[in-house]
Every structure is written in C-alpha cells, then in structure tokens.
Write a protein that holds these residues in place. Structure first.
Motif, PDB file in Angstrom:
ATOM      1  N   MET A 112       2.055   1.683   1.923  1.00 30.44           N
ATOM      2  CA  MET A 112       0.718   1.750   2.509  1.00 30.44           C
ATOM      3  C   MET A 112      -0.127   0.577   2.029  1.00 30.44           C
ATOM      4  N   ASP A 113       0.390  -0.163   1.063  1.00 29.64           N
ATOM      5  CA  ASP A 113      -0.282  -1.348   0.530  1.00 29.64           C
ATOM      6  C   ASP A 113       0.597  -2.554   0.858  1.00 29.64           C
ATOM      7  N   THR A 114       0.623  -3.572   0.020  1.00 25.60           N
ATOM      8  CA  THR A 114       1.464  -4.738   0.254  1.00 25.60           C
ATOM      9  C   THR A 114       2.907  -4.429  -0.149  1.00 25.60           C
ATOM     10  N   GLU A 133      -5.161 -11.600  -0.827  1.00 25.52           N
ATOM     11  CA  GLU A 133      -5.694 -11.540  -2.190  1.00 25.52           C
ATOM     12  C   GLU A 133      -4.557 -11.546  -3.211  1.00 25.52           C
ATOM     13  N   ASP A 134      -3.391 -10.976  -2.845  1.00 22.48           N
ATOM     14  CA  ASP A 134      -2.235 -11.020  -3.732  1.00 22.48           C
ATOM     15  C   ASP A 134      -1.718 -12.449  -3.880  1.00 22.48           C
ATOM     16  N   THR A 152      -7.371 -12.863   3.473  1.00 24.82           N
ATOM     17  CA  THR A 152      -7.269 -11.505   4.007  1.00 24.82           C
ATOM     18  C   THR A 152      -7.236 -10.507   2.857  1.00 24.82           C
ATOM     19  N   LEU A 153      -7.916  -9.374   3.070  1.00 24.51           N
ATOM     20  CA  LEU A 153      -8.119  -8.389   2.011  1.00 24.51           C
ATOM     21  C   LEU A 153      -7.610  -7.012   2.403  1.00 24.51           C
ATOM     22  N   GLY A 154      -6.595  -6.941   3.257  1.00 23.42           N
ATOM     23  CA  GLY A 154      -6.047  -5.652   3.668  1.00 23.42           C
ATOM     24  C   GLY A 154      -7.083  -4.806   4.374  1.00 23.42           C
TER      25      GLY A 154
END
Length: 318
Positions: A108-110, A204-205, A234-236
C-alpha cells in the motif's frame, strides 16, 4: 525557465517521446506485505521506460522504446507485449544475456524490489538509436541504464545527442544501491546527471536515498542546486511539490482507490508527457499526470488498459 502557466514548445519532429532503458519481467506477489511473505508471484510486463512508452501510446502520442532483452522466451514475451500495444519494437535489441527480472511484493506504500539483472544493461548506442534521438521531441531515461556499462555509456551519448538536437530530456533519479557494483559511487554519478537534463521527478524515497533525510523543500532545493530546471517531487498520497527554481507549487493527489502502486510513477510521467506534447500548460500537464496515475492505481500491474487522454480528463473532471 518555463512557468506553470506556459506551454512547452517543440521542434517539428516525427516522434513525440523516446523512452530508453530497462525492459524486464515484474514478478508481483498475490498478497500484500513488506517482507516477501507471499508464496505466489505472477509474471507481468515491466520496466519503467517501457511502461511509459506503452502508456503514452495509449494516451494518444507517438512513442518509441529503446531497450535490450535476452534471446529467450521472456524476451520474446516482452517484445510481443510492446508490439501488441502498438509501440514500434525495432529499437529493442536482443542480446545473449538472460532477460532481466524484478520481484515485487504488493504494498500500500512504495514496493520494495529485488533485482535479477542480465540483458537490460547491454543496451548499445546504434545508428538506429542515434536517428531516433534526433527525431524525438522528448527523450526519457531512468537510473537503471546509467548504473552499469555498457548502457551507461549509451545514455551518456544519448544525452549529448539529445541536447545537440533540442530534445527535452526527462530523468527519473530512482537510485537503488543494489543496481550498482560494489565500490561504485552511484549517488555521485546520479547527481552529476541531474544538471544535464531538463526535468527530474524524484519520489520522496528517491530524494532520501540520494541526500538523506530532510524536508521536502530542502530536498527540492538540492536538485535545483545541482542544475535541475524543473523538479517534480511526488509524495504518494500527499500529492507532489513542483519547482522551476523561481516558483514552487503544491499539488494534491487525485487517487481515491489503490489496488497496486507498481507503475504509479510511470503513469504520472506518461500523463505529464502526453499533456505537454498535446500543448497543455505545465500546470495542466501536471494535473494530467496525477489523473493518469490515479487511474492506474485502481488496477493490478505496472501497465493497464489506459484510455486516451481526453477520456482521462472526463473521468477526473479536468
């Protein structure tokens, strides 16, 4: 410098976008998790530049893909997928190394990938590639091909030719330490590339891997200091922050349903590139990037059956 309410201008070239780099297999898990708990994975078409070429073609602009795959069944599968999507496969080189592969657990995240590399970094600079660069409005590549030679030298030549012939250059600084040989300073090399391109889109990662922890605005300033002309961070779920060095604007996400995040960044690039080629302002093209990304997030896999850009606009009321 282009402002947010200006349009990009391009020379009259026959091809809109040339996307260069990895074409590979994504093995994606059935189950969600961060530690590869799933025992079942399925084969999907993958590779960020390949995803972008296929997406942008479906969105209604001309796109070519330059990549290298193995002379094996997986390589044939990938070429068939590219051709079936309407993208010209003539710049896809077949080499003796095995087709590259990435294992990804749904998140659900990166998602966190594991890389198995073979053919992808064998991409050569050919006469056909040289002509394609000269005839393309936009040239795009990611950190994959610059992480290992001979593809690294190919991209260095690509940058030189693209700049000489007035192509807009987009770079995805998606640094992964596992892609670089031991002893190589991949961080320094990627930073040296930033000032040679026009647009960078770090997540951001990505920014944290390159510069360490810091505020979003400080991270963006670091890219600008390196010479980036336009930074899209981009910040998700939190959207994005975009800066041209004079003006910085925050954007909200359009996503309201998330099934799989794989390829969401590629979808953003695709909508953005399609928007600027079709004559939208920078601000409008960014919103189209968010819309295409939001559409992709509703489906499994990095590449989905994307409608044309005008239909995306209707779906998200743009």
């Amino acid at each position: 410098m282009i402002t947010f309410d200006e349009r990009f201008t391009f020379a009259n070239k026959e091809n809109d976008l040339l996307s260069i780099g990895e074409l590979l297999i994504d093995m994606i898990s059935d189950d969600y998790g961060d530690n590869f708990e799933s025992s079942t994975y399925h084969k999907y078409f993958g590779g960020s530049p390949a995803n972008i070429a296929m997406n942008t073609h479906r969105l209604g602009i001309d796109a070519k893909l330059a990549a290298a795959v193995g002379k094996d069944g997986l390589g044939s599968f990938l070429i068939d997928q590219v051709q079936g999507a309407g993208v010209d496969p003539s710049l896809i080189q077949q080499v003796q190394s095995a087709t590259s592969m990435v294992m990804v657990t749904k998140s659900m995240d990166t998602p966190v990938p594991i890389f198995y590399r073979g053919a992808d970094y064998q991409l050569s600079y050919t006469n056909e590639l040289d002509q394609a660069i000269k005839n393309s409005k936009i040239v795009h590549f990611s950190s994959w091909p610059i992480s290992k030679s001979p593809a690294r030298h190919t991209i260095e030549n690509v940058i030189t030719t693209a700049k000489e012939h007035g192509s807009l250059i987009g770079f995805d600084p998606n640094y992964h330490p596992m892609l670089w040989d031991n002893g190589e300073d991949g961080l320094a090399y990627i930073k040296s590339i930033v000032g040679k391109v026009d647009i960078v889109k770090p997540s951001e990662d990505d920014a944290e891997r390159l510069f360490g922890k810091d505020t979003h605005l400080n991270q963006i300033e670091k890219f600008l200091t390196l010479g980036a002309k336009l930074v899209i961070m981009t910040l998700g779920k939190d959207g994005a922050i975009v800066s041209n060095g004079k003006e910085t604007v925050e954007f909200s996400t359009l996503a309201n349903e998330i099934v799989d995040t794989t390829g969401a960044g590629d979808a953003f690039w695709s909508g953005f590139y399609a928007g600027i080629v079709k004559g939208y302002t920078l601000r409008e093209a960014l919103m189209l990037g968010f819309a295409v990304s939001a559409y992709k997030l509703k489906f499994m896999g990095a590449v989905v059956a994307m409608p044309e850009l005008e239909e995306i606009k209707k779906i998200y009321s743009l």
